[in-house]
Motif scaffolding. Structure first.
Motif, PDB file in Angstrom:
ATOM      1  N   GLU A 251      -4.837  17.639 -24.058  1.00 30.98           N
ATOM      2  CA  GLU A 251      -5.111  18.221 -22.743  1.00 30.98           C
ATOM      3  C   GLU A 251      -4.170  19.398 -22.475  1.00 30.98           C
ATOM      4  O   GLU A 251      -4.601  20.441 -21.970  1.00 30.98           O
ATOM      5  CB  GLU A 251      -4.986  17.188 -21.630  1.00 30.98           C
ATOM      6  CG  GLU A 251      -5.315  17.798 -20.280  1.00 30.98           C
ATOM      7  CD  GLU A 251      -5.449  16.823 -19.147  1.00 30.98           C
ATOM      8  OE1 GLU A 251      -6.042  17.212 -18.136  1.00 30.98           O
ATOM      9  OE2 GLU A 251      -4.963  15.676 -19.253  1.00 30.98           O
ATOM     10  N   LEU A 252      -2.895  19.249 -22.813  1.00 28.27           N
ATOM     11  CA  LEU A 252      -1.957  20.355 -22.611  1.00 28.27           C
ATOM     12  C   LEU A 252      -2.346  21.567 -23.447  1.00 28.27           C
ATOM     13  O   LEU A 252      -2.280  22.705 -22.979  1.00 28.27           O
ATOM     14  CB  LEU A 252      -0.530  19.924 -22.953  1.00 28.27           C
ATOM     15  CG  LEU A 252       0.144  19.024 -21.934  1.00 28.27           C
ATOM     16  CD1 LEU A 252       1.520  18.608 -22.424  1.00 28.27           C
ATOM     17  CD2 LEU A 252       0.240  19.716 -20.591  1.00 28.27           C
TER      18      LEU A 252
ATOM     19  N   CYS B 161      -5.244  23.223 -21.721  1.00 27.40           N
ATOM     20  CA  CYS B 161      -4.873  23.859 -20.454  1.00 27.40           C
ATOM     21  C   CYS B 161      -3.964  25.067 -20.651  1.00 27.40           C
ATOM     22  O   CYS B 161      -4.118  26.077 -19.968  1.00 27.40           O
ATOM     23  CB  CYS B 161      -4.192  22.845 -19.542  1.00 27.40           C
ATOM     24  SG  CYS B 161      -5.279  21.527 -18.974  1.00 27.40           S
TER      25      CYS B 161
ATOM     26  N   CYS C 136       0.847  14.214 -19.742  1.00 30.89           N
ATOM     27  CA  CYS C 136      -0.489  14.564 -20.224  1.00 30.89           C
ATOM     28  C   CYS C 136      -0.525  14.454 -21.749  1.00 30.89           C
ATOM     29  O   CYS C 136       0.495  14.604 -22.416  1.00 30.89           O
ATOM     30  CB  CYS C 136      -0.846  15.996 -19.816  1.00 30.89           C
ATOM     31  SG  CYS C 136      -1.013  16.247 -18.041  1.00 30.89           S
ATOM     32  N   SER C 137      -1.709  14.250 -22.265  1.00 27.02           N
ATOM     33  CA  SER C 137      -1.849  14.199 -23.720  1.00 27.02           C
ATOM     34  C   SER C 137      -1.640  15.590 -24.314  1.00 27.02           C
ATOM     35  O   SER C 137      -1.840  16.606 -23.641  1.00 27.02           O
ATOM     36  CB  SER C 137      -3.236  13.682 -24.106  1.00 27.02           C
ATOM     37  OG  SER C 137      -4.219  14.668 -23.829  1.00 27.02           O
TER      38      SER C 137
ATOM     39  N   VAL D 205       3.331  16.838 -15.890  1.00 25.75           N
ATOM     40  CA  VAL D 205       2.664  17.514 -17.012  1.00 25.75           C
ATOM     41  C   VAL D 205       3.067  16.861 -18.329  1.00 25.75           C
ATOM     42  O   VAL D 205       2.254  16.720 -19.243  1.00 25.75           O
ATOM     43  CB  VAL D 205       3.011  19.029 -17.012  1.00 25.75           C
ATOM     44  CG1 VAL D 205       2.782  19.656 -18.369  1.00 25.75           C
ATOM     45  CG2 VAL D 205       2.208  19.757 -15.950  1.00 25.75           C
TER      46      VAL D 205
ATOM     47  N   PRO E 177      -7.279  21.419 -15.894  1.00 28.61           N
ATOM     48  CA  PRO E 177      -6.777  20.072 -16.198  1.00 28.61           C
ATOM     49  C   PRO E 177      -7.602  19.004 -15.494  1.00 28.61           C
ATOM     50  O   PRO E 177      -8.233  19.263 -14.467  1.00 28.61           O
ATOM     51  CB  PRO E 177      -5.351  20.100 -15.655  1.00 28.61           C
ATOM     52  CG  PRO E 177      -5.374  21.121 -14.578  1.00 28.61           C
ATOM     53  CD  PRO E 177      -6.386  22.151 -15.020  1.00 28.61           C
ATOM     54  N   SER E 178      -7.588  17.810 -16.041  1.00 28.94           N
ATOM     55  CA  SER E 178      -8.312  16.704 -15.396  1.00 28.94           C
ATOM     56  C   SER E 178      -7.686  16.379 -14.044  1.00 28.94           C
ATOM     57  O   SER E 178      -8.384  15.982 -13.117  1.00 28.94           O
ATOM     58  CB  SER E 178      -8.335  15.470 -16.301  1.00 28.94           C
ATOM     59  OG  SER E 178      -7.023  15.046 -16.595  1.00 28.94           O
ATOM     60  N   ASP E 179      -6.378  16.556 -13.914  1.00 30.70           N
ATOM     61  CA  ASP E 179      -5.677  16.374 -12.645  1.00 30.70           C
ATOM     62  C   ASP E 179      -5.520  17.758 -12.014  1.00 30.70           C
ATOM     63  O   ASP E 179      -4.640  18.524 -12.383  1.00 30.70           O
ATOM     64  CB  ASP E 179      -4.322  15.717 -12.892  1.00 30.70           C
ATOM     65  CG  ASP E 179      -3.542  15.442 -11.618  1.00 30.70           C
ATOM     66  OD1 ASP E 179      -3.903  15.995 -10.552  1.00 30.70           O
ATOM     67  OD2 ASP E 179      -2.562  14.686 -11.687  1.00 30.70           O
TER      68      ASP E 179
END
Length: 70
Positions: A37-38, A41, A33-34, A30, A48-50
């Motif tokens: 994104e965090l 999320c 992650c950018s 985690v 999330p993308s993942d």
């Protein structure tokens, strides 16, 4: 991003040591992650993308909400 620090730092200090090995590895992922994104999320509960990170992100959100709902 300050908002993320207020979520992730207490989680790392209080919750991380009690996590399973799998969730600890996911938490470490985690951190790669950018910030954007965090933010999405954790604060907007977006996916999330993942997708394999959904579980740990859910745990982080739950623990954060529990700390602030008392």
């Amino acid at each position: 991003m300050l908002e993320l620090d207020t979520i992730l730092a207490p989680f790392l200090e209080h919750e991380y040591p009690e996590l399973s090995d799998v969730l600890q590895r996911d938490f470490q992922r985690v951190l790669n992650c950018s910030d954007l994104e965090l933010y999405r999320c954790l604060l907007r509960a977006e996916t999330p993308s993942d997708l394999s990170l959904q579980s740990i992100l859910g745990v982080i959100r739950e623990k954060h909400q529990a700390r602030h709902s008392s």
